[in-house]
Design a protein around this motif. Structure first.
Motif, PDB file in Angstrom:
ATOM      1  N   LEU A   1       0.824  -1.212   0.000  1.00 11.59           N
ATOM      2  CA  LEU A   1       0.000   0.000   0.000  1.00 11.59           C
ATOM      3  C   LEU A   1       0.859   1.264   0.000  1.00 11.59           C
ATOM      4  O   LEU A   1       0.541   2.232  -0.687  1.00 11.59           O
ATOM      5  CB  LEU A   1      -0.935   0.008   1.207  1.00 11.59           C
ATOM      6  N   LEU A   2       1.947   1.241   0.751  1.00  8.38           N
ATOM      7  CA  LEU A   2       2.849   2.391   0.777  1.00  8.38           C
ATOM      8  C   LEU A   2       3.461   2.635  -0.594  1.00  8.38           C
ATOM      9  O   LEU A   2       3.535   3.781  -1.059  1.00  8.38           O
ATOM     10  CB  LEU A   2       3.946   2.169   1.819  1.00  8.38           C
ATOM     11  N   ALA A   3       3.877   1.577  -1.271  1.00  9.78           N
ATOM     12  CA  ALA A   3       4.451   1.720  -2.614  1.00  9.78           C
ATOM     13  C   ALA A   3       3.425   2.280  -3.590  1.00  9.78           C
ATOM     14  O   ALA A   3       3.745   3.136  -4.418  1.00  9.78           O
ATOM     15  CB  ALA A   3       4.967   0.370  -3.100  1.00  9.78           C
ATOM     16  N   ILE A   4       2.184   1.822  -3.481  1.00 11.97           N
ATOM     17  CA  ILE A   4       1.131   2.337  -4.367  1.00 11.97           C
ATOM     18  C   ILE A   4       0.856   3.800  -4.076  1.00 11.97           C
ATOM     19  O   ILE A   4       0.712   4.609  -5.003  1.00 11.97           O
ATOM     20  CB  ILE A   4      -0.159   1.491  -4.213  1.00 11.97           C
ATOM     21  N   MET A   5       0.777   4.144  -2.792  1.00 13.45           N
ATOM     22  CA  MET A   5       0.484   5.533  -2.426  1.00 13.45           C
ATOM     23  C   MET A   5       1.603   6.480  -2.867  1.00 13.45           C
ATOM     24  O   MET A   5       1.342   7.614  -3.236  1.00 13.45           O
ATOM     25  CB  MET A   5       0.263   5.650  -0.914  1.00 13.45           C
ATOM     26  N   ARG A   6       2.819   6.017  -2.838  1.00 11.73           N
ATOM     27  CA  ARG A   6       3.939   6.871  -3.237  1.00 11.73           C
ATOM     28  C   ARG A   6       4.053   6.993  -4.751  1.00 11.73           C
ATOM     29  O   ARG A   6       4.600   7.962  -5.255  1.00 11.73           O
ATOM     30  CB  ARG A   6       5.247   6.334  -2.676  1.00 11.73           C
ATOM     31  N   SER A   7       3.536   6.012  -5.491  1.00 14.87           N
ATOM     32  CA  SER A   7       3.667   6.050  -6.943  1.00 14.87           C
ATOM     33  C   SER A   7       2.765   7.111  -7.556  1.00 14.87           C
ATOM     34  O   SER A   7       3.091   7.676  -8.585  1.00 14.87           O
ATOM     35  CB  SER A   7       3.345   4.686  -7.549  1.00 14.87           C
ATOM     36  N   GLY A   8       1.622   7.385  -6.942  1.00 15.94           N
ATOM     37  CA  GLY A   8       0.741   8.422  -7.444  1.00 15.94           C
ATOM     38  C   GLY A   8      -0.217   7.961  -8.514  1.00 15.94           C
ATOM     39  O   GLY A   8      -1.247   8.590  -8.738  1.00 15.94           O
ATOM     40  N   GLY A   9       0.087   6.893  -9.210  1.00 14.14           N
ATOM     41  CA  GLY A   9      -0.750   6.424 -10.307  1.00 14.14           C
ATOM     42  C   GLY A   9      -2.146   6.020  -9.881  1.00 14.14           C
ATOM     43  O   GLY A   9      -3.142   6.416 -10.485  1.00 14.14           O
ATOM     44  N   LEU A  10      -2.248   5.249  -8.826  1.00 17.56           N
ATOM     45  CA  LEU A  10      -3.542   4.793  -8.345  1.00 17.56           C
ATOM     46  C   LEU A  10      -3.940   5.447  -7.027  1.00 17.56           C
ATOM     47  O   LEU A  10      -4.875   5.006  -6.365  1.00 17.56           O
ATOM     48  CB  LEU A  10      -3.514   3.270  -8.151  1.00 17.56           C
ATOM     49  N   ARG A  11      -3.241   6.503  -6.675  1.00 19.08           N
ATOM     50  CA  ARG A  11      -3.449   7.123  -5.367  1.00 19.08           C
ATOM     51  C   ARG A  11      -4.888   7.604  -5.176  1.00 19.08           C
ATOM     52  O   ARG A  11      -5.499   7.351  -4.144  1.00 19.08           O
ATOM     53  CB  ARG A  11      -2.483   8.274  -5.182  1.00 19.08           C
ATOM     54  N   ALA A  12      -5.429   8.314  -6.144  1.00 19.00           N
ATOM     55  CA  ALA A  12      -6.784   8.856  -6.009  1.00 19.00           C
ATOM     56  C   ALA A  12      -7.812   7.739  -5.910  1.00 19.00           C
ATOM     57  O   ALA A  12      -8.740   7.812  -5.093  1.00 19.00           O
ATOM     58  CB  ALA A  12      -7.094   9.768  -7.185  1.00 19.00           C
ATOM     59  N   THR A  13      -7.655   6.712  -6.707  1.00 19.30           N
ATOM     60  CA  THR A  13      -8.600   5.590  -6.671  1.00 19.30           C
ATOM     61  C   THR A  13      -8.533   4.871  -5.334  1.00 19.30           C
ATOM     62  O   THR A  13      -9.567   4.591  -4.717  1.00 19.30           O
ATOM     63  CB  THR A  13      -8.293   4.599  -7.809  1.00 19.30           C
ATOM     64  N   LEU A  14      -7.330   4.580  -4.879  1.00 13.84           N
ATOM     65  CA  LEU A  14      -7.165   3.892  -3.603  1.00 13.84           C
ATOM     66  C   LEU A  14      -7.683   4.744  -2.454  1.00 13.84           C
ATOM     67  O   LEU A  14      -8.345   4.241  -1.545  1.00 13.84           O
ATOM     68  CB  LEU A  14      -5.701   3.531  -3.380  1.00 13.84           C
ATOM     69  N   GLN A  15      -7.427   6.031  -2.511  1.00 14.41           N
ATOM     70  CA  GLN A  15      -7.893   6.922  -1.454  1.00 14.41           C
ATOM     71  C   GLN A  15      -9.421   6.963  -1.407  1.00 14.41           C
ATOM     72  O   GLN A  15     -10.008   6.933  -0.327  1.00 14.41           O
ATOM     73  CB  GLN A  15      -7.334   8.324  -1.660  1.00 14.41           C
ATOM     74  N   SER A  16     -10.066   6.990  -2.558  1.00 13.55           N
ATOM     75  CA  SER A  16     -11.531   6.992  -2.560  1.00 13.55           C
ATOM     76  C   SER A  16     -12.102   5.679  -2.034  1.00 13.55           C
ATOM     77  O   SER A  16     -13.111   5.669  -1.334  1.00 13.55           O
ATOM     78  CB  SER A  16     -12.074   7.295  -3.956  1.00 13.55           C
ATOM     79  N   ILE A  17     -11.445   4.566  -2.351  1.00 14.59           N
ATOM     80  CA  ILE A  17     -11.898   3.269  -1.837  1.00 14.59           C
ATOM     81  C   ILE A  17     -11.770   3.222  -0.318  1.00 14.59           C
ATOM     82  O   ILE A  17     -12.699   2.794   0.381  1.00 14.59           O
ATOM     83  CB  ILE A  17     -11.089   2.118  -2.484  1.00 14.59           C
ATOM     84  N   ILE A  18     -10.653   3.680   0.190  1.00  7.81           N
ATOM     85  CA  ILE A  18     -10.440   3.671   1.641  1.00  7.81           C
ATOM     86  C   ILE A  18     -11.431   4.599   2.329  1.00  7.81           C
ATOM     87  O   ILE A  18     -12.020   4.267   3.349  1.00  7.81           O
ATOM     88  CB  ILE A  18      -8.980   4.054   1.980  1.00  7.81           C
ATOM     89  N   GLU A  19     -11.629   5.797   1.778  1.00  4.67           N
ATOM     90  CA  GLU A  19     -12.577   6.736   2.380  1.00  4.67           C
ATOM     91  C   GLU A  19     -13.992   6.199   2.386  1.00  4.67           C
ATOM     92  O   GLU A  19     -14.727   6.342   3.366  1.00  4.67           O
ATOM     93  CB  GLU A  19     -12.509   8.084   1.658  1.00  4.67           C
ATOM     94  N   SER A  20     -14.395   5.544   1.292  1.00  2.00           N
ATOM     95  CA  SER A  20     -15.749   5.006   1.260  1.00  2.00           C
ATOM     96  C   SER A  20     -15.896   3.828   2.220  1.00  2.00           C
ATOM     97  O   SER A  20     -16.942   3.658   2.846  1.00  2.00           O
ATOM     98  CB  SER A  20     -16.130   4.579  -0.158  1.00  2.00           C
ATOM     99  N   ALA A  21     -14.832   3.038   2.394  1.00  5.57           N
ATOM    100  CA  ALA A  21     -14.888   1.916   3.331  1.00  5.57           C
ATOM    101  C   ALA A  21     -14.959   2.410   4.772  1.00  5.57           C
ATOM    102  O   ALA A  21     -15.663   1.833   5.598  1.00  5.57           O
ATOM    103  CB  ALA A  21     -13.670   1.023   3.149  1.00  5.57           C
ATOM    104  N   LEU A  22     -14.263   3.493   5.080  1.00  6.56           N
ATOM    105  CA  LEU A  22     -14.259   4.011   6.439  1.00  6.56           C
ATOM    106  C   LEU A  22     -15.518   4.814   6.767  1.00  6.56           C
ATOM    107  O   LEU A  22     -15.862   4.969   7.935  1.00  6.56           O
ATOM    108  CB  LEU A  22     -13.013   4.875   6.669  1.00  6.56           C
ATOM    109  N   SER A  23     -16.191   5.318   5.751  1.00  4.26           N
ATOM    110  CA  SER A  23     -17.374   6.143   6.012  1.00  4.26           C
ATOM    111  C   SER A  23     -18.654   5.315   6.130  1.00  4.26           C
ATOM    112  O   SER A  23     -19.690   5.858   6.485  1.00  4.26           O
ATOM    113  CB  SER A  23     -17.541   7.184   4.895  1.00  4.26           C
ATOM    114  N   VAL A  24     -18.604   4.031   5.849  1.00  2.00           N
ATOM    115  CA  VAL A  24     -19.788   3.177   5.962  1.00  2.00           C
ATOM    116  C   VAL A  24     -20.120   3.000   7.430  1.00  2.00           C
ATOM    117  O   VAL A  24     -19.265   2.675   8.243  1.00  2.00           O
ATOM    118  CB  VAL A  24     -19.536   1.797   5.298  1.00  2.00           C
ATOM    119  N   GLY A  25     -21.366   3.199   7.778  1.00  2.00           N
ATOM    120  CA  GLY A  25     -21.759   2.948   9.157  1.00  2.00           C
ATOM    121  C   GLY A  25     -22.385   4.071   9.780  1.00  2.00           C
ATOM    122  O   GLY A  25     -22.836   4.856  10.248  1.00  2.00           O
TER     123      GLY A  25
END
Length: 64
Positions: A40-64
């Motif tokens: 995950l750290l390597a993906i976040m640092r690469s920038g290529g999929l950062r926005a997509t991964l960030q939106s997935i994490i935010e949507s997973a954490l906001s459920v509830g």
């Protein structure tokens, strides 16, 4: 040493020879978690999929 005469670390009977297996399982789980965090750290640092991964994490954490 016969299977019936095996004992665990606390000298309790251990006929199946399973004493210490929990420690090995925790070690494998810890290594897997660290590898996943590194990925995950390597993906976040690469920038290529950062926005997509960030939106997935935010949507997973906001459920509830």
């Amino acid at each position: 040493m016969t299977p019936a005469s095996r004992t665990g670390p606390d000298e309790s009977p251990d006929p199946g020879g399973e004493a210490g297996m929990a420690t090995a399982e925790y070690a494998i789980g810890t290594l897997a978690a660290a590898a996943f965090a590194g990925l995950l750290l390597a993906i976040m640092r690469s920038g290529g999929l950062r926005a997509t991964l960030q939106s997935i994490i935010e949507s997973a954490l906001s459920v509830g």
